[in-house]
Design a protein around this motif. Sequence first.
Motif, PDB file in Angstrom:
ATOM      1  N   UNK A   1       0.855  -1.181   0.000  1.00  0.00           N
ATOM      2  CA  UNK A   1       0.000   0.000   0.000  1.00  0.00           C
ATOM      3  C   UNK A   1       0.894   1.235   0.000  1.00  0.00           C
ATOM      4  N   UNK A   2       0.589   2.165  -0.886  1.00  0.00           N
ATOM      5  CA  UNK A   2       1.366   3.392  -0.999  1.00  0.00           C
ATOM      6  C   UNK A   2       1.621   3.752  -2.450  1.00  0.00           C
ATOM      7  N   UNK A   3       2.472   4.772  -2.650  1.00  0.00           N
ATOM      8  CA  UNK A   3       2.784   5.260  -3.993  1.00  0.00           C
ATOM      9  C   UNK A   3       3.956   4.485  -4.579  1.00  0.00           C
ATOM     10  N   UNK A   4       3.896   4.265  -5.900  1.00  0.00           N
ATOM     11  CA  UNK A   4       4.919   3.480  -6.582  1.00  0.00           C
ATOM     12  C   UNK A   4       5.244   4.081  -7.940  1.00  0.00           C
TER      13      UNK A   4
ATOM     14  N   UNK B   1      17.141   5.441 -23.691  1.00  0.00           N
ATOM     15  CA  UNK B   1      17.689   6.441 -22.772  1.00  0.00           C
ATOM     16  C   UNK B   1      16.606   7.104 -21.925  1.00  0.00           C
ATOM     17  N   UNK B   2      15.362   7.009 -22.353  1.00  0.00           N
ATOM     18  CA  UNK B   2      14.256   7.621 -21.611  1.00  0.00           C
ATOM     19  C   UNK B   2      13.194   6.561 -21.328  1.00  0.00           C
ATOM     20  N   UNK B   3      13.384   5.795 -20.273  1.00  0.00           N
ATOM     21  CA  UNK B   3      12.430   4.731 -19.955  1.00  0.00           C
ATOM     22  C   UNK B   3      11.009   5.283 -19.805  1.00  0.00           C
ATOM     23  N   UNK B   4      10.051   4.459 -20.200  1.00  0.00           N
ATOM     24  CA  UNK B   4       8.647   4.801 -19.965  1.00  0.00           C
ATOM     25  C   UNK B   4       8.363   4.611 -18.481  1.00  0.00           C
ATOM     26  N   UNK B   5       7.519   5.460 -17.920  1.00  0.00           N
ATOM     27  CA  UNK B   5       7.212   5.378 -16.493  1.00  0.00           C
ATOM     28  C   UNK B   5       5.706   5.373 -16.276  1.00  0.00           C
ATOM     29  N   UNK B   6       5.315   4.819 -15.140  1.00  0.00           N
ATOM     30  CA  UNK B   6       3.917   4.809 -14.746  1.00  0.00           C
ATOM     31  C   UNK B   6       3.878   4.930 -13.233  1.00  0.00           C
ATOM     32  N   UNK B   7       3.287   6.030 -12.745  1.00  0.00           N
ATOM     33  CA  UNK B   7       3.112   6.211 -11.306  1.00  0.00           C
ATOM     34  C   UNK B   7       1.747   5.663 -10.922  1.00  0.00           C
ATOM     35  N   UNK B   8       1.692   4.949  -9.808  1.00  0.00           N
ATOM     36  CA  UNK B   8       0.412   4.419  -9.351  1.00  0.00           C
ATOM     37  C   UNK B   8       0.417   4.327  -7.833  1.00  0.00           C
ATOM     38  N   UNK B   9      -0.779   4.232  -7.292  1.00  0.00           N
ATOM     39  CA  UNK B   9      -0.950   4.136  -5.852  1.00  0.00           C
ATOM     40  C   UNK B   9      -1.786   2.911  -5.530  1.00  0.00           C
ATOM     41  N   UNK B  10      -1.310   2.094  -4.624  1.00  0.00           N
ATOM     42  CA  UNK B  10      -2.077   0.960  -4.124  1.00  0.00           C
ATOM     43  C   UNK B  10      -2.811   1.455  -2.880  1.00  0.00           C
ATOM     44  N   UNK B  11      -4.118   1.310  -2.880  1.00  0.00           N
ATOM     45  CA  UNK B  11      -4.940   1.800  -1.774  1.00  0.00           C
ATOM     46  C   UNK B  11      -5.648   0.641  -1.080  1.00  0.00           C
TER      47      UNK B  11
END
Length: 167
Positions: free
Chosen positions: A50-53, A68-78
């Motif tokens: 649980x939290x931000x990732x 050189x520029x990895x793709x990113x995905x921010x997500x939160x487990x609630x």
Amino acid sequence: LYVGTAEGGALDADVGFFFSSNEPLTTFECALDGELFSSCESPAQYSAAIGEHLFRVRAVDIALNKDATPATWEFTVVEAPETTIDSGPSGTVRQNSASFAFSSDVANPSFECSLDDAEFGTCTSPADFSNLSDGSHTFRVRAIDQAGHVDASPASRSWTVDTTAPD
């Protein structure tokens, strides 16, 4: 490179990511949070607390050139909301009506209720029922938070209506 979650919002600690590259014969390296990149395949599956990732993925072409520029995905487990039945009948009662008050541990939830294994439907607290038949009944209620996460373990209360006098 495209990154997307297997499901729209993370509610469980299990998350998955699909990704691809515009170059043939590409391999991938993934990293979750502060971990180092390691070899991975699409879909990449992770268990997250649980939290931000932050999920990162980069393509590696056949010549071993790394994106050189990895793709990113921010997500939160609630955590899913929890539902509590605050009041209502229990045991054996002589009334053929019932009123249940309920609440949740999240701000401004909506609720869905079910009586006697009927499908869940929208409801508000208190939920009132009348003209109940003699016999056993079960009331269930589940909270839904503002993001649409549903309590996976609805609160439940069983009771028995007995309006028939002994003979």
